[in-house]
Enzyme design. Structure first.
Site, PDB file in Angstrom:
ATOM      1  CB  SER A 240      -0.958  -0.054   1.202  1.00  0.00           C
ATOM      2  OG  SER A 240      -1.946   0.932   1.128  1.00  0.00           O
ATOM      3  CG  HIS A 445      -5.721  -2.560   0.861  1.00  0.00           C
ATOM      4  ND1 HIS A 445      -5.062  -2.121  -0.273  1.00  0.00           N
ATOM      5  CD2 HIS A 445      -5.107  -1.948   1.908  1.00  0.00           C
ATOM      6  CE1 HIS A 445      -4.115  -1.275   0.073  1.00  0.00           C
ATOM      7  NE2 HIS A 445      -4.106  -1.154   1.391  1.00  0.00           N
TER       8      HIS A 445
END
Length: 469
Positions: A240, A445
């Site tokens: 990320s 995610h």
């Protein structure tokens, strides 16, 4: 009214520090737990699905498309996507006892250094000084193989790479393969809250986004590792924001491409035009105003590891039912994508005991600007300040075409922060890249770090990439 409440809460969270050994309101905690557990036994609520979360995501898409379009001054907002799935049914009646069992795990109460030592791995702790004098803590699991630098995402820390335990934690798996594992901590998180001249109570301490992390933190960590080990190159793996900051470093300081043998991006975040997360979409249009207001009232940090946050986490996250609905589904999933398919529910209490780790409000604001601008560019201070800082009224875009390091992009369609269209746009601008889609429409995610099948789905791909270097 919501904005006033939010800002007030942020102000309290940012000002309170210390430790709480007992919950501040034990009767409220007990009553809340009993109420929640009775509530989830009702048939109408027992079998809940992804629909509620994704309906919110769809609704937020509708509500924010106009403000985002107005903010951009051209075009239309990110398109809505089909978000409903019949594969994400979860019975909270089953979820709760499994989560309760996980709360008995001693790892819930251990710090990262205690976790690493507990599982029989050697540990070193290093202090890295950046050019702008921030003091960063870097943990090391020493081995004789090539050095690998792992860098966490927004509100994360080095802990992220060990929380899944020795069977699935990326740091452990790499160490088992003989790699010399270095676990980085970006400025501002719980391990890197120091500066040679500034204190975290100083507003100027928090005047950074992931731009400065890429411009100062990553180069300093890289040089330190190379000097310490005597190697000429380091392998970089980021998740990320850890990917965002690498793209900053490698594009603005291209000499570091020669110091990086390979970069592996787990859920790569650069362009954010099509981001699905309702939290990000809601904040994006008002990001500049929110950032200005928070600065003016002295709130430069979000979700630090302080006394109030720990108290709230104990009341809301450390009892099973509230953890299920508040800490997991309503927070983590609404940010990164909703799916229980790969979630290790037993390990969830361990994860929640280490997150969030703290970050500057400017980091959030910078991401919000990317949604509005549809570009991957430096921080927007407004036309007047931009003119002074950049020589133009619009911030310069990051020249990602200058990144010559071989980059591997791992992404999935269920990731609400790294949309496949945005990942492909990034890929088209990188000269030396391979893309690896995770062909599973439930892989979100956070599964790139914590999935119960992480080794089979993610680590085996990482291992094959590393073997090809």
């Amino acid at each position: 009214m919501y904005t006033v409440w939010l800002l007030g809460t942020l102000a309290v969270l940012s000002r309170c520090h210390g430790r709480v050994s007992n919950p501040p309101f034990p009767k409220i905690e007990l009553n809340t737990r009993h109420f929640a557990e009775k509530l989830f036994k009702k048939p109408v609520l027992r079998d809940t699905t992804k629909i509620s979360a994704e309906l919110l995501a769809s609704s937020v898409g509708v509500l924010t498309s106009a403000p985002i379009a107005l903010s951009r001054l051209h075009g239309v907002g990110p398109p809505l996507h089909g978000l409903f799935s019949s594969t994400n049914v979860v019975a909270l009646a089953d979820f709760i006892p499994v989560y309760d069992y996980g709360r008995r795990n001693d790892d819930v109460h251990l710090s990262i250094d205690q976790l690493i030592v507990k599982y029989g791995y050697p540990l070193e702790e290093h202090r890295v000084v950046t050019d702008d004098r921030y003091l960063l803590t870097v943990f090391r699991i020493p081995r004789l193989g090539p050095p690998v630098l792992l860098v966490h995402g927004l509100e994360g820390s080095a802990d992220d790479f060990v929380l899944a335990g020795p069977e699935s934690g990326l740091a452990y798996l790499l160490a088992d393969e003989g790699y010399d594992v270095w676990l980085g901590n970006a400025r501002g998180n719980k391990h890197s809250r120091h500066h040679e001249h500034l204190k975290p109570t100083d507003g100027s301490f928090w005047d950074f986004s992931w731009h400065e992390i890429g411009l100062y933190d990553l180069p300093s960590m890289t040089d330190y590792i190379l000097n310490k080990t005597g190697n000429e190159k380091v392998i970089y793996i980021g998740h990320s924001q850890g990917t965002t900051s690498f793209f900053v470093m490698a594009s603005l300081k291209p000499e570091y491409n020669n110091k990086t043998s390979a970069m592996i991006a787990l859920s790569p975040v650069a362009f954010m035009t099509n981001v699905k997360s309702p939290l990000i979409r809601l904040l994006a249009p008002g990001g500049p105003l929110l950032h200005t207001i928070t600065n003016n009232i002295g709130v430069q940090e979000l979700f630090s590891d302080n006394v109030v946050l720990r108290a709230l986490r104990r009341v809301l996250c450390e009892n099973s039912a509230m953890a299920a609905i508040l800490c997991a589904t309503n927070t983590m999933f609404l940010l990164g994508g909703f799916s229980f398919d790969h979630l290790n529910v037993t390990n969830l209490p361990v994860i929640l005991s280490h997150l969030p780790a703290g970050a500057a409000t400017k980091q959030f604001a910078h991401y919000g600007q990317g949604v509005v601008s549809t570009d991957f560019r430096q921080f927007d201070y407004g036309p007047r300040v931009n003119l002074e800082r950049y020589g133009g009224e619009v911030p310069p875009s990051y020249p990602v075409h200058r990144i010559t390091t071989h980059v591997s992009l791992l992404y999935s369609s269920a990731d609400w922060l790294a949309h496949p269209s945005d990942v492909h746009r990034l890929s088209s601008n990188l000269p030396n890249v391979n893309i690896y889609p995770i062909r599973d429409d439930t892989f979100n995610h956070f599964d790139f770090l914590f999935a119960k099948d992480f080794k089979a789905i993610i680590y085996n791909r990482i291992r094959n990439i590393l073997m090809a270097i």
